[in-house]
Design a protein around this motif. Sequence first.
Motif, PDB file in Angstrom:
ATOM      1  N   THR A 101       4.453 -42.975 -17.709  1.00 32.69           N
ATOM      2  CA  THR A 101       3.278 -42.123 -17.531  1.00 32.69           C
ATOM      3  C   THR A 101       3.628 -40.873 -16.743  1.00 32.69           C
ATOM      4  N   GLN A 102       2.840 -39.823 -16.981  1.00 32.73           N
ATOM      5  CA  GLN A 102       3.034 -38.576 -16.256  1.00 32.73           C
ATOM      6  C   GLN A 102       1.699 -38.199 -15.638  1.00 32.73           C
ATOM      7  N   GLY A 103       1.680 -37.257 -14.674  1.00 28.40           N
ATOM      8  CA  GLY A 103       0.454 -36.809 -14.046  1.00 28.40           C
ATOM      9  C   GLY A 103      -0.524 -36.270 -15.072  1.00 28.40           C
ATOM     10  N   ASN A 104      -0.137 -35.224 -15.782  1.00 25.97           N
ATOM     11  CA  ASN A 104      -0.962 -34.651 -16.835  1.00 25.97           C
ATOM     12  C   ASN A 104      -0.521 -35.267 -18.161  1.00 25.97           C
ATOM     13  N   LEU A 105      -1.482 -35.982 -18.787  1.00 25.38           N
ATOM     14  CA  LEU A 105      -1.150 -36.736 -20.003  1.00 25.38           C
ATOM     15  C   LEU A 105      -0.578 -35.874 -21.121  1.00 25.38           C
ATOM     16  N   TYR A 106      -0.972 -34.596 -21.102  1.00 32.51           N
ATOM     17  CA  TYR A 106      -0.563 -33.720 -22.206  1.00 32.51           C
ATOM     18  C   TYR A 106       0.655 -32.861 -21.867  1.00 32.51           C
ATOM     19  N   ALA A 107       1.187 -33.032 -20.637  1.00 32.28           N
ATOM     20  CA  ALA A 107       2.349 -32.216 -20.249  1.00 32.28           C
ATOM     21  C   ALA A 107       3.604 -32.778 -20.904  1.00 32.28           C
ATOM     22  N   PRO A 108       4.318 -31.961 -21.659  1.00 31.98           N
ATOM     23  CA  PRO A 108       5.522 -32.482 -22.299  1.00 31.98           C
ATOM     24  C   PRO A 108       6.709 -32.515 -21.351  1.00 31.98           C
ATOM     25  N   TYR A 109       7.637 -33.409 -21.640  1.00 28.21           N
ATOM     26  CA  TYR A 109       8.938 -33.362 -20.977  1.00 28.21           C
ATOM     27  C   TYR A 109       9.725 -32.223 -21.615  1.00 28.21           C
ATOM     28  N   LEU A 110      10.566 -31.575 -20.810  1.00 30.36           N
ATOM     29  CA  LEU A 110      11.411 -30.533 -21.368  1.00 30.36           C
ATOM     30  C   LEU A 110      12.673 -31.179 -21.932  1.00 30.36           C
ATOM     31  N   MET A 111      12.983 -30.809 -23.158  1.00 31.39           N
ATOM     32  CA  MET A 111      14.124 -31.411 -23.852  1.00 31.39           C
ATOM     33  C   MET A 111      15.117 -30.321 -24.247  1.00 31.39           C
ATOM     34  N   ARG A 112      16.387 -30.669 -24.184  1.00 40.36           N
ATOM     35  CA  ARG A 112      17.429 -29.748 -24.657  1.00 40.36           C
ATOM     36  C   ARG A 112      17.879 -30.195 -26.046  1.00 40.36           C
ATOM     37  N   VAL A 113      18.008 -29.240 -26.952  1.00 35.41           N
ATOM     38  CA  VAL A 113      18.536 -29.569 -28.281  1.00 35.41           C
ATOM     39  C   VAL A 113      20.052 -29.710 -28.138  1.00 35.41           C
ATOM     40  N   ASP A 114      20.557 -30.925 -28.342  1.00 31.14           N
ATOM     41  CA  ASP A 114      21.990 -31.188 -28.174  1.00 31.14           C
ATOM     42  C   ASP A 114      22.757 -31.089 -29.487  1.00 31.14           C
ATOM     43  N   GLU A 115      22.069 -31.381 -30.580  1.00 29.98           N
ATOM     44  CA  GLU A 115      22.769 -31.368 -31.875  1.00 29.98           C
ATOM     45  C   GLU A 115      21.757 -31.117 -32.985  1.00 29.98           C
ATOM     46  N   VAL A 116      22.181 -30.395 -33.995  1.00 29.54           N
ATOM     47  CA  VAL A 116      21.327 -30.142 -35.160  1.00 29.54           C
ATOM     48  C   VAL A 116      22.096 -30.605 -36.391  1.00 29.54           C
ATOM     49  N   VAL A 117      21.477 -31.487 -37.192  1.00 28.12           N
ATOM     50  CA  VAL A 117      22.115 -31.907 -38.450  1.00 28.12           C
ATOM     51  C   VAL A 117      21.207 -31.495 -39.601  1.00 28.12           C
ATOM     52  N   GLU A 118      21.737 -30.682 -40.511  1.00 27.58           N
ATOM     53  CA  GLU A 118      20.968 -30.314 -41.707  1.00 27.58           C
ATOM     54  C   GLU A 118      21.151 -31.456 -42.702  1.00 27.58           C
ATOM     55  N   GLU A 119      20.121 -32.276 -42.854  1.00 27.33           N
ATOM     56  CA  GLU A 119      20.240 -33.461 -43.709  1.00 27.33           C
ATOM     57  C   GLU A 119      20.185 -33.085 -45.191  1.00 27.33           C
ATOM     58  N   THR A 120      19.218 -32.232 -45.530  1.00 24.55           N
ATOM     59  CA  THR A 120      19.051 -31.756 -46.908  1.00 24.55           C
ATOM     60  C   THR A 120      18.628 -30.290 -46.796  1.00 24.55           C
TER      61      THR A 120
END
Length: 279
Positions: A2-21
């Motif tokens: 749980t977080q304080g504000n239910l709608y606050a997102p976690y900050l995420m870093r894009v580590d890898e991108v795979v073009e599947e199709t």
Amino acid sequence: MTQGNLYAPYLMRVDEVVEETVDTRTLKLSFKDPEVAAKFDFKAGQFGEYSVFGAGECTFCIASAPTRKGYIECSFKKVGRVTAAMRELNVGDTMGFRGPYGNSFPLDKMAGKSLVFIAGGIGLAPVRCVIQNALDLRDKFKDITIIYGARSVGDLVYKRELDEWAKRPDVKLWQTVDPGGETKEWKGQIGFVPNVVEKAHPMALNAFAVVCGPPIMIKFTLPVLAKLGFKDDAIYTTLENRMKCGIGKCGRCNIGPVYVCKDGPVFNAAEIKKLPPEF
Ligand SMILES: Cc1cc2nc3c(=O)[nH]c(=O)nc-3n(C[C@H](O)[C@H](O)[C@H](O)COP(=O)(O)OP(=O)(O)OC[C@H]3O[C@@H](n4cnc5c(N)ncnc54)[C@H](O)[C@@H]3O)c2cc1C
Ligand code: FES
């Protein structure tokens, strides 16, 4: 978690991108806050709200397994505003994630049984999470059969992993493409998923099936599973009703009294048959 504000997102870093199709990609994401990263946990089948700042949020399952710590993955098709913005992200960029939300596949109940995974197209994303989870705990399960179909060879997602699964002696993998979707080199099946399920003929005794894909695939696969002896409470799927809040507040996802975001998204076929007729 749980977080304080239910709608606050976690900050995420894009580590890898795979073009599947041509229109589907997978992002591997890690939590920027190491404390959150250490505490974060989820179960196979849960989903989250993924956001691109300035573009909005959209709902995807978590496509990687909870047994693989330190990151999550999502796979998506570009269909609208947010997914278009997610297609522009590169390694090192920041995006948002809130979750995990919803219920999960009952892996505890499935322990000691055989598992049959049936997926079509990008429906392999939620199934892959359970497959990875089961393979990481391989000793807990009996036979593992994976039946995966796409319109054409170019539409198959997770090709690297399909190759790995094909090589495992403890996995039976059936890959298929729709008639006309094959290439000269294609060595898999040619035909629609329900027909390949019939051909693969997985044993229903002490087995659970997990089925995800386009509604038409599910519609024609369920009677095949019934013919093979799978009972409704041994067949699981995950619903993708349009969502907004993801946490039972907005009423966007409900089917009668059932909130797909809270009561689901994972249901067995017996539960789905009890849903109001509007579904
Ligand atoms: C629990 C859950 C898990 C999901 N997991 C995945 C996933 O792993 N990968 C993936 O690609 N997609 C997944 N989806 C669908 C995904 O949420 C939508 O495709 C996405 O939100 C579209 O965002 P957008 O802003 O790009 O498109 P929008 O601009 O919002 O919509 C573009 C078009 O897609 C339609 N659309 C949007 N959402 C849905 C929906 N839920 N069902 C049917 N049509 C829809 C819209 O009506 C519109 O025609 C999931 C949905 C749910 C509810
Ligand atoms: S998405 Fe808001 S109530 Fe389910």
